[in-house]
Design a protein around this motif. Structure first.
Motif: not given
Length: 87
Positions: A33-41
C-alpha cells in the motif's frame, strides 16, 4: 495555520516536523500500500505503471491507494484529536 511572525528558522523547523510526522504515518502502511500510494500520489505514476512496478493488477493498485489514503486520513484525524486534547 502559518504564523506571520514566525522566523524562517521556525518555519523550517515546523516543515521538518511535518516531514517526520508524514514519514512516521507512511511507515504504518503495509509495504504494498505504501509503494502504491507513493508511486501514484507523490510520483504521479498512473495505475498501469504502479501495477507493473509492484506486480499487481490495476484494480488492486487502486484499492491499495484508496486504503492507504483512508488509513492516512484516519491517522491524521487521530493525531489532531490527541494534539487538541493535550493543549
Amino acid at each position: 495555520m502559518t504564523d506571520a511572525s514566525a522566523t524562517p528558522k521556525e518555519l523550517k523547523e515546523r516543515a521538518d516536523e511535518v516531514s517526520v510526522a508524514f514519514l512516521m504515518l507512511l511507515e504504518r502502511l503495509p509495504p504494498e500500500a505504501r509503494a502504491a500510494f507513493l508511486l501514484h500520489e507523490l510520483f504521479g505514476a498512473n495505475y498501469s505503471e504502479v501495477a507493473a512496478a509492484i506486480g499487481k493488477s490495476t484494480t488492486v493498485c487502486r484499492q491499495l491507494v484508496n486504503q492507504a489514503k483512508a488509513q492516512l486520513h484516519d491517522e491524521c484525524l487521530r493525531s489532531a484529536v490527541r494534539r487538541s486534547s493535550s493543549e
